[in-house]
Design a protein around this motif. Sequence first.
Motif, PDB file in Angstrom:
ATOM      1  N   PRO A  75       0.797  -1.230   0.000  1.00  0.00           N
ATOM      2  CA  PRO A  75       0.000   0.000   0.000  1.00  0.00           C
ATOM      3  C   PRO A  75       0.836   1.291   0.000  1.00  0.00           C
ATOM      4  O   PRO A  75       0.397   2.284  -0.521  1.00  0.00           O
ATOM      5  N   ARG A  88      -3.214  12.050   6.110  1.00  0.00           N
ATOM      6  CA  ARG A  88      -4.475  11.502   5.596  1.00  0.00           C
ATOM      7  C   ARG A  88      -4.182  10.447   4.558  1.00  0.00           C
ATOM      8  O   ARG A  88      -3.288  10.612   3.736  1.00  0.00           O
ATOM      9  N   LEU A  89      -4.956   9.377   4.583  1.00  0.00           N
ATOM     10  CA  LEU A  89      -4.911   8.384   3.518  1.00  0.00           C
ATOM     11  C   LEU A  89      -6.272   8.368   2.825  1.00  0.00           C
ATOM     12  O   LEU A  89      -7.301   8.563   3.459  1.00  0.00           O
ATOM     13  N   HIS A  90      -6.258   8.157   1.525  1.00  0.00           N
ATOM     14  CA  HIS A  90      -7.498   7.909   0.793  1.00  0.00           C
ATOM     15  C   HIS A  90      -7.234   6.745  -0.126  1.00  0.00           C
ATOM     16  O   HIS A  90      -6.098   6.261  -0.231  1.00  0.00           O
ATOM     17  N   SER A  91      -8.258   6.298  -0.820  1.00  0.00           N
ATOM     18  CA  SER A  91      -7.975   5.296  -1.840  1.00  0.00           C
ATOM     19  C   SER A  91      -8.825   5.552  -3.063  1.00  0.00           C
ATOM     20  O   SER A  91      -9.910   6.120  -2.984  1.00  0.00           O
ATOM     21  N   PRO A  99      -7.221  -1.513  -3.950  1.00  0.00           N
ATOM     22  CA  PRO A  99      -7.396  -0.061  -4.080  1.00  0.00           C
ATOM     23  C   PRO A  99      -6.030   0.609  -4.189  1.00  0.00           C
ATOM     24  O   PRO A  99      -5.037   0.100  -3.676  1.00  0.00           O
ATOM     25  N   ILE A 101      -3.779   3.206  -2.798  1.00  0.00           N
ATOM     26  CA  ILE A 101      -3.719   3.994  -1.567  1.00  0.00           C
ATOM     27  C   ILE A 101      -2.936   5.273  -1.839  1.00  0.00           C
ATOM     28  O   ILE A 101      -1.815   5.224  -2.355  1.00  0.00           O
ATOM     29  N   GLY A 138     -15.567   9.235   2.994  1.00  0.00           N
ATOM     30  CA  GLY A 138     -14.834   8.037   3.407  1.00  0.00           C
ATOM     31  C   GLY A 138     -13.547   7.948   2.617  1.00  0.00           C
ATOM     32  O   GLY A 138     -12.890   8.965   2.373  1.00  0.00           O
ATOM     33  N   MET A 139     -13.183   6.758   2.191  1.00  0.00           N
ATOM     34  CA  MET A 139     -11.916   6.554   1.503  1.00  0.00           C
ATOM     35  C   MET A 139     -11.889   7.226   0.127  1.00  0.00           C
ATOM     36  O   MET A 139     -10.846   7.572  -0.385  1.00  0.00           O
TER      37      MET A 139
ATOM     38  N   LEU B 157      -4.666   9.763   9.305  1.00  0.00           N
ATOM     39  CA  LEU B 157      -6.084   9.402   9.350  1.00  0.00           C
ATOM     40  C   LEU B 157      -6.478   8.507   8.182  1.00  0.00           C
ATOM     41  O   LEU B 157      -6.192   8.807   7.028  1.00  0.00           O
ATOM     42  N   PRO B 159      -9.922   7.571   6.707  1.00  0.00           N
ATOM     43  CA  PRO B 159     -11.355   7.871   6.857  1.00  0.00           C
ATOM     44  C   PRO B 159     -12.217   6.741   6.302  1.00  0.00           C
ATOM     45  O   PRO B 159     -12.852   6.873   5.260  1.00  0.00           O
ATOM     46  N   ALA B 160     -12.252   5.612   7.017  1.00  0.00           N
ATOM     47  CA  ALA B 160     -12.911   4.410   6.492  1.00  0.00           C
ATOM     48  C   ALA B 160     -14.425   4.557   6.416  1.00  0.00           C
ATOM     49  O   ALA B 160     -15.065   3.979   5.558  1.00  0.00           O
ATOM     50  N   SER B 161     -15.015   5.331   7.331  1.00  0.00           N
ATOM     51  CA  SER B 161     -16.472   5.458   7.453  1.00  0.00           C
ATOM     52  C   SER B 161     -17.094   4.102   7.796  1.00  0.00           C
ATOM     53  O   SER B 161     -16.388   3.117   7.973  1.00  0.00           O
TER      54      SER B 161
END
Lengths: 438, 438
Positions: A75, A88-91, A99, A101, A138-139, B157, B159-161
């Motif tokens: 990831p 911050r992490l998103h995907s 996903p 990352i 969310g992600m 962070l 942000p899985a929700s």
Amino acid sequence: MFDNSVIDGKENLCQDLEEYYVNCIANALKRIRVGGSDYQSKLLDFGVSNHDVNSLRDINSLPFTTKKDFQENYPYGLFAVPLSEVVRLHSSSGTKNRPKIVGYTKNDIRNWETLVLRCLMMHGLSKDDIVHNSFGYGMFTGGLGLQLGVEASGATLVPASSGNTRKQIDLLRDLKATVLLSTPSFAMHLSEQSEKLNFDISRSPLRLGFMGAEPWPVNMKQQIEKALGIKAVNIYGLSEIMGPGVGVEDPNDSDSIILWSDHFYVEIVNEEGELVPDGCYGELVITSFLKEALPLIRYRTGDITRIVKRKGLSGVWVERIASRSDDMLIVKGVNMFPSQVETVLCDFPELSPYYLLEIEKHGFSDHVILNVELSRGKYNFERSQIYDISERLRKSLKDDLGVHIDIKIFNPGVLERCESKRKTVNDKRENADSSYIA
Amino acid sequence: MFDNSVIDGKENLCQDLEEYYVNCIANALKRIRVGGSDYQSKLLDFGVSNHDVNSLRDINSLPFTTKKDFQENYPYGLFAVPLSEVVRLHSSSGTKNRPKIVGYTKNDIRNWETLVLRCLMMHGLSKDDIVHNSFGYGMFTGGLGLQLGVEASGATLVPASSGNTRKQIDLLRDLKATVLLSTPSFAMHLSEQSEKLNFDISRSPLRLGFMGAEPWPVNMKQQIEKALGIKAVNIYGLSEIMGPGVGVEDPNDSDSIILWSDHFYVEIVNEEGELVPDGCYGELVITSFLKEALPLIRYRTGDITRIVKRKGLSGVWVERIASRSDDMLIVKGVNMFPSQVETVLCDFPELSPYYLLEIEKHGFSDHVILNVELSRGKYNFERSQIYDISERLRKSLKDDLGVHIDIKIFNPGVLERCESKRKTVNDKRENADSSYIA
């Protein structure tokens, strides 16, 4: 091959600008390698050192970053800073694979906020607006990314998130939102459902919409504008580069998108990865040279477009993106994009913009069926009229796409609706992906 | 009636502190009336003017704010500033009624961030942590509220929700989260589902959890701590007052919660609304005197607790909240709370903490059934052993609650799981709410 004349034309980058990109990208390369990620070895293998990037020509010959790099370094392998600096992490949606990352430092989040704010302010968002944000939280970068810009503007944010259409309509009506943030599909869905609930959304205080995360043709924009009684603005972005806000529709030209060239270096390449001259179509390639956590070198976005004009650091104008290289379907040996079908469809006011393309193998031959719906409640057709619509549509598609497509016309509301991104293709052929989410 | 001796005891408010509250609350009243909301008329009808609040005695006799005020002033009637100064709206769950719409100015968001940050830092969250936030994002204050504090701490962070448990487990495992934010029910659900997927979450890097949005007894905390291999911290809040972060578990005493008394004025009242002395149980009443967009005067939270100690402006300690006045069930004329059942249940290691209370009317008589499950995979009981467990549970409940409850024991995993807040009661009696979400 890279042709130097591309950057020597009359709309070209000045010396200062070249210096800016060269410095920024050389720095990004340095950060990537200091970060100690796996990503560096690819660059090192390519023979990149700090001294190798001295001109645009050098930049244009750096190796590409692709979706495969995300897969192979999942990831955290593409990160250029230690995780303790990532806030911050998103995907990015991994429909079929892992996903992708993505990460942000504090500065990255600050820059993201600034760019989204630019996009929104440019189209007149003010602190007096009430902004209903239907992008998923969310992600996914959509919801939280746009929220950054809305909050920076001082407007009132309603973080509705995706799903639960009925509740969203209650909120839109009761809280009196003036701006809607959503996918184009969800905007259409909202208008359809509001009608069912006897709420005339076109007469609500909604005045403006920012839409994206799916390609949508200009005539669909017009339909949305009419149905909701708003100005619908195309906002562009992708998680790998930043999220929403990489660019936004030109306020004076709905056919083009301004990409923020002080933050991103923009190229267009052909299938072989060779640079094409400004004005020619190809795949959009972006270098996110200011990103700290995840600077990407020459990322192949998959989006098909062309450069319309360059104005130094104020922006690079590209044409409204109608299709992605991943979406291309090969049917009977012909290349076609779902977006082409969509564009044709939007010229038929008798039909709704919902559709599903089904592709089957009959023996050795591909067979394509387009499922469409009549427009809601406005027409009461006889059988002969429906036949006539069907024939005209078949002919238009054949003319535009060069493929014979069978048409099935249903009553309004029959095709499946989706609360986030649309499913527009069901490819049943062997070795094909079973479905494609736009 | 209000008894002055309550505030004259030895653990009492000093003169300066009284002055602080009197000033702050007088200012809040002024803002409410300048805001021109409907809410003011209630206060004016009560005879409140700026000169009326000069002592704690005056504060303690101000009118209460209740859920009904939210209903009657939906959506914006309780706001004390114009909408153009409100930067964010959220809503509190309106299971049966209209959602309670709450608003925040820029300062309110900044204060929220500070208070959540205090809660997290007090329990050792650091910038090196990776924080997986499973609280729902969107209109619910849980997800976005806790995000404020996490981002302010500099931790990473995720942000899985809420929802999509399978994907959440993939993210927890792959991104190597060290801190989990979730409801207690979802934490249990995660541990159960991880086991199914052969992921030993108790051996993952997870070390700390912040949980709330449902009452959860101390023995459930112990179960969660064991199953996930973490320290589980109780974080308290409610959207009407601010969201998560109104208070947090005392690091040295898991039975009490510190409420931030520099931001909130705390009282405990009996059913008649009369102040009870510190140490006595009653309903928690909070005045959010620093809030700009939505200051509430003496809001009846519905949470049942008692004041354990006061330490000036550093905090008011209240007992861990096990029940809410709204949850009270009247069965055969006896008052009972689902949380009492839960506490008894958690003392049976043979049983899982999932349960559903069903209440039916048989003729004129109430009939209560408690549906429970055996613990997962750890026991292989004979019929006679199950009978024995059932009898012991029935007796414990009768002893503790004074009500006869029939027991139905199921195999592990039979009762419905919920990805957000639990459903623990199904009241089938006429005029009863058909279900209750904890």
